[in-house]
Write a protein that holds these residues in place. Structure first.
Motif, short mmCIF file in Angstrom:
data_model
loop_
_atom_site.label_atom_id
_atom_site.label_comp_id
_atom_site.label_asym_id
_atom_site.label_seq_id
_atom_site.Cartn_x
_atom_site.Cartn_y
_atom_site.Cartn_z
N LEU A 52 0.50 2.10 -1.32
CA LEU A 52 -0.56 1.66 -2.24
C LEU A 52 -0.14 1.75 -3.71
CD1 LEU A 52 -3.42 0.61 -2.14
CD2 LEU A 52 -4.24 2.96 -2.03
N ASP A 53 0.62 2.78 -4.07
CA ASP A 53 1.03 2.93 -5.48
C ASP A 53 2.00 1.83 -5.89
OD1 ASP A 53 -0.36 5.45 -5.66
OD2 ASP A 53 1.29 6.31 -4.53
N GLU A 54 2.81 1.38 -4.96
CA GLU A 54 3.81 0.35 -5.26
C GLU A 54 3.22 -1.05 -5.22
OE1 GLU A 54 6.95 1.04 -2.43
OE2 GLU A 54 7.01 3.17 -2.95
N ALA A 55 2.13 -1.23 -4.47
CA ALA A 55 1.52 -2.55 -4.31
C ALA A 55 -0.01 -2.40 -4.34
CB ALA A 55 1.97 -3.19 -3.00
N PRO A 56 -0.57 -2.18 -5.54
CA PRO A 56 -2.02 -1.95 -5.63
C PRO A 56 -2.88 -3.21 -5.59
CG PRO A 56 -1.02 -1.76 -7.79
CD PRO A 56 0.11 -1.99 -6.82
N ASP A 57 -2.30 -4.36 -5.32
CA ASP A 57 -3.02 -5.64 -5.28
C ASP A 57 -3.93 -5.67 -4.05
OD1 ASP A 57 -3.86 -8.27 -4.90
OD2 ASP A 57 -1.93 -9.13 -5.49
N MET A 58 -5.23 -5.58 -4.25
CA MET A 58 -6.18 -5.51 -3.14
C MET A 58 -6.26 -6.83 -2.37
SD MET A 58 -7.22 -2.44 -2.81
CE MET A 58 -6.21 -1.31 -3.73
N ARG A 59 -6.03 -7.96 -3.03
CA ARG A 59 -6.01 -9.24 -2.31
C ARG A 59 -4.84 -9.29 -1.33
NH1 ARG A 59 -9.48 -13.25 -4.03
NH2 ARG A 59 -10.36 -12.94 -6.10
N ALA A 60 -3.69 -8.84 -1.78
CA ALA A 60 -2.52 -8.81 -0.90
C ALA A 60 -2.73 -7.82 0.23
CB ALA A 60 -1.26 -8.45 -1.70
N LEU A 61 -3.33 -6.68 -0.08
CA LEU A 61 -3.63 -5.70 0.97
C LEU A 61 -4.61 -6.28 1.98
CD1 LEU A 61 -3.49 -2.95 2.31
CD2 LEU A 61 -5.14 -2.10 0.59
N ALA A 62 -5.60 -7.03 1.52
CA ALA A 62 -6.56 -7.65 2.44
C ALA A 62 -5.83 -8.59 3.41
CB ALA A 62 -7.63 -8.42 1.66
N GLY A 63 -4.86 -9.34 2.90
CA GLY A 63 -4.07 -10.21 3.77
C GLY A 63 -3.29 -9.43 4.80
N ARG A 64 -2.71 -8.33 4.38
CA ARG A 64 -1.94 -7.49 5.32
C ARG A 64 -2.86 -6.87 6.36
NH1 ARG A 64 2.98 -4.51 4.56
NH2 ARG A 64 3.58 -3.80 6.63
N ILE A 65 -4.03 -6.42 5.96
CA ILE A 65 -5.01 -5.87 6.89
C ILE A 65 -5.38 -6.93 7.92
CG2 ILE A 65 -7.39 -5.05 7.13
CD1 ILE A 65 -7.00 -3.65 4.38
N ALA A 66 -5.65 -8.14 7.46
CA ALA A 66 -6.03 -9.22 8.37
C ALA A 66 -4.91 -9.51 9.37
CB ALA A 66 -6.39 -10.48 7.58
N GLU A 67 -3.66 -9.51 8.91
CA GLU A 67 -2.52 -9.72 9.83
C GLU A 67 -2.47 -8.64 10.91
OE1 GLU A 67 1.25 -9.85 7.79
OE2 GLU A 67 0.45 -11.21 6.27
N HIS A 68 -2.61 -7.40 10.50
CA HIS A 68 -2.55 -6.31 11.46
C HIS A 68 -3.75 -6.32 12.40
CE1 HIS A 68 1.01 -3.83 10.33
NE2 HIS A 68 0.95 -4.67 9.30
N ALA A 69 -4.90 -6.69 11.88
CA ALA A 69 -6.08 -6.78 12.74
C ALA A 69 -5.88 -7.86 13.80
CB ALA A 69 -7.32 -7.08 11.91
N ALA A 70 -5.27 -8.98 13.41
CA ALA A 70 -5.06 -10.09 14.34
C ALA A 70 -4.08 -9.74 15.45
CB ALA A 70 -4.56 -11.32 13.58
N ASN A 71 -3.06 -8.93 15.11
CA ASN A 71 -2.08 -8.61 16.16
C ASN A 71 -2.28 -7.23 16.77
OD1 ASN A 71 -0.80 -6.72 14.44
ND2 ASN A 71 0.70 -8.19 13.74
N GLY A 72 -3.28 -6.49 16.29
CA GLY A 72 -3.60 -5.20 16.88
C GLY A 72 -2.62 -4.09 16.54
N GLU A 73 -1.75 -4.33 15.57
CA GLU A 73 -0.78 -3.31 15.16
C GLU A 73 -1.39 -2.40 14.11
OE1 GLU A 73 2.57 -2.73 16.00
OE2 GLU A 73 2.10 -4.01 17.71
N PRO A 74 -1.09 -1.10 14.15
CA PRO A 74 -1.65 -0.19 13.16
C PRO A 74 -1.08 -0.45 11.77
CG PRO A 74 -0.03 0.95 14.50
CD PRO A 74 -0.21 -0.42 15.11
N LEU A 75 -1.89 -0.17 10.77
CA LEU A 75 -1.47 -0.26 9.38
C LEU A 75 -1.88 1.04 8.69
CD1 LEU A 75 -0.26 -1.87 7.01
CD2 LEU A 75 -2.57 -2.73 6.56
N PHE A 76 -0.92 1.66 8.04
CA PHE A 76 -1.14 2.90 7.31
C PHE A 76 -1.08 2.60 5.83
CE2 PHE A 76 0.23 4.03 11.46
CZ PHE A 76 -0.44 5.20 11.78
N VAL A 77 -2.17 2.83 5.11
CA VAL A 77 -2.26 2.59 3.69
C VAL A 77 -2.16 3.96 3.02
CG1 VAL A 77 -3.66 1.65 1.82
CG2 VAL A 77 -3.65 0.54 4.08
#
Length: 157
Positions: free
Chosen positions: A110-135
């Protein structure tokens, strides 16, 4: 998950947390006044689902420390460990010692990439494939962690 097990077995897929749970600024901004130091992890666990521990921290913890840490946290809480050359992680279903490649695929620093729009995209990707995401916030930036928590709620996770 002990060792290099990289297939997390959990119902949750999005975990928020910080590197360690002891940040000096948190004594005035996060932890309740007068909270005993040995209760901090328990309180931390009421707000976050995981903690990232550097090898310098977890490799020096005794088996008694690990028992206490595991007892002080809820069943779904995860300890993500930085890989150590000679250090052997404890064997427990809630302890994950992933490879660097797994960290690259499953961690949002999060400190290296605080862009919430980009994080939202990454969350959506992980949600779609069921892989865990640690923020994870390495610095323990409560403002960024609160933004990530709000994003999770807005997205319905």
């Amino acid at each position: 998950m002990a060792g290099d097990n990289q297939n997390m077995q959990t119902n949750a897929f999005l975990y928020l947390g910080a590197e360690n749970w002891a940040h000096p600024a948190w004594h005035r901004d996060f932890y309740p006044d007068g909270l005993p130091e040995d209760w901090m992890l328990s309180f931390y666990n009421t707000q976050f689902q995981m903690v990232f521990l550097p090898v310098a921290v977890w490799s020096k913890a005794s088996p008694d420390n690990w028992r206490q840490w595991l007892n002080d946290t809820q069943e779904g809480f995860v300890f993500v460990l930085e890989k150590g050359d000679d250090a052997e992680p404890p064997r427990d279903a809630r302890v994950l010692a992933p490879s660097p490649a797994w960290l690259n695929a499953h961690v949002w620093w999060l400190d290296e990439a605080p862009d919430m729009r980009a994080l939202a995209g990454r969350i959506a990707e992980h949600a779609a494939n069921g892989e865990p995401l640690f923020v994870i916030s390495r610095r323990g930036d409560l403002g960024l962690l609160r933004q990530a928590e709000a994003l999770r709620q807005v997205m319905g996770y």
